[in-house]
Design a protein around this motif. Structure first.
Motif, PDB file in Angstrom:
ATOM      1  N   UNK A   1       0.814  -1.221   0.000  1.00 40.20           N
ATOM      2  CA  UNK A   1       0.000   0.000   0.000  1.00 40.20           C
ATOM      3  C   UNK A   1       0.849   1.274   0.000  1.00 40.20           C
ATOM      4  N   UNK A   2       2.124   1.162   0.382  1.00 43.26           N
ATOM      5  CA  UNK A   2       3.026   2.321   0.356  1.00 43.26           C
ATOM      6  C   UNK A   2       3.810   2.415  -0.950  1.00 43.26           C
ATOM      7  N   UNK A   3       3.606   1.472  -1.859  1.00 47.32           N
ATOM      8  CA  UNK A   3       4.295   1.476  -3.139  1.00 47.32           C
ATOM      9  C   UNK A   3       5.624   0.729  -3.140  1.00 47.32           C
ATOM     10  N   UNK A   4       5.978   0.094  -2.006  1.00 48.39           N
ATOM     11  CA  UNK A   4       7.225  -0.678  -1.957  1.00 48.39           C
ATOM     12  C   UNK A   4       7.053  -1.960  -2.761  1.00 48.39           C
ATOM     13  N   UNK A   5       8.006  -2.215  -3.649  1.00 50.16           N
ATOM     14  CA  UNK A   5       7.950  -3.429  -4.474  1.00 50.16           C
ATOM     15  C   UNK A   5       8.436  -4.622  -3.659  1.00 50.16           C
ATOM     16  N   UNK A   6       7.694  -5.728  -3.747  1.00 51.63           N
ATOM     17  CA  UNK A   6       8.075  -6.979  -3.098  1.00 51.63           C
ATOM     18  C   UNK A   6       8.525  -8.021  -4.111  1.00 51.63           C
ATOM     19  N   UNK A   7       7.916  -7.988  -5.279  1.00 47.38           N
ATOM     20  CA  UNK A   7       8.357  -8.863  -6.363  1.00 47.38           C
ATOM     21  C   UNK A   7       8.285  -8.060  -7.651  1.00 47.38           C
ATOM     22  N   UNK A   8       9.229  -8.346  -8.544  1.00 48.18           N
ATOM     23  CA  UNK A   8       9.275  -7.653  -9.823  1.00 48.18           C
ATOM     24  C   UNK A   8       9.814  -8.629 -10.853  1.00 48.18           C
ATOM     25  N   UNK A   9       9.225  -8.597 -12.026  1.00 44.02           N
ATOM     26  CA  UNK A   9       9.691  -9.477 -13.094  1.00 44.02           C
ATOM     27  C   UNK A   9       9.556  -8.756 -14.432  1.00 44.02           C
ATOM     28  N   UNK A  10      10.523  -8.989 -15.281  1.00 42.56           N
ATOM     29  CA  UNK A  10      10.512  -8.417 -16.621  1.00 42.56           C
ATOM     30  C   UNK A  10      10.529  -9.564 -17.611  1.00 42.56           C
ATOM     31  N   UNK A  11       9.609  -9.512 -18.558  1.00 47.15           N
ATOM     32  CA  UNK A  11       9.676 -10.433 -19.691  1.00 47.15           C
ATOM     33  C   UNK A  11      10.304  -9.637 -20.825  1.00 47.15           C
TER      34      UNK A  11
END
Length: 172
Positions: A21-31
């Motif tokens: 909810x604060x905008x902190x990324x927990x997981x990120x993936x790029x295809x």
């Protein structure tokens, strides 16, 4: 959690984010355009552990809100490519095993640790060891020891406890 997608520019692939909810990324993936993946749970030779370092504003027009299901589908497709290695890691590192390694990065989840000998990623609870560790040792490459507590299936990380950080830095 919220789930977002972005296609920044031609040639940069499609980016997916799981944020709180604060905008902190927990997981990120790029295809990437060639169909390969770069994911925050696994060290990439060029991008290290790719995870947004500052808060993501999901109201920006370039982000498209997606469902958790869509995010999990993309995430799962990447995880499946490493199932054999992940199974071997859990076999090699049963609960209770003492491991050594070094600090790789600090994530919202905790401290990512490169576990030596097994080419595995560990996750240590930063707060559990930070009080007893000199602040000048709380940096990447400082050596650690810990005990395997369990497994994070969502990220294919080994959960660590009884973490100790040392003055020595890994130089390998």
């Amino acid at each position: 959690m919220k789930y977002l997608k972005d296609c920044p520019e031609p040639g940069m692939g499609t980016w997916y984010f799981e944020i709180d909810s604060d905008g902190a990324a927990y997981r990120q993936i790029v295809i990437q355009d060639d169909g390969t993946y770069i994911a925050s749970n696994r060290k990439h030779e060029q991008y290290h552990f790719l995870l947004a370092e500052k808060a993501i504003d999901d109201t920006e027009p370039y982000y498209t809100k997606i469902t958790k299901k869509e995010f999990e589908e993309v995430w799962s497709n990447n995880l499946h490519t490493f199932n054999k290695e992940w199974h071997q890691t859990k076999t090699d590192l049963p609960v209770g095993t003492e491991v050594s390694g070094y600090i790789e990065a600090f994530f919202p989840h905790g401290t990512l640790v490169q576990i030596l000998e097994y080419d595995a990623v560990g996750l240590a609870d930063t707060h559990s060891y930070a009080e007893k560790t000199p602040s000048e040792w709380m940096y990447p490459r400082h050596e650690i020891t810990a005990i395997v507590q369990g497994y994070d299936e969502q990220n294919q990380w080994v959960i660590l406890e009884q973490t100790q950080v040392f003055k020595n830095q890994f130089t390998g």
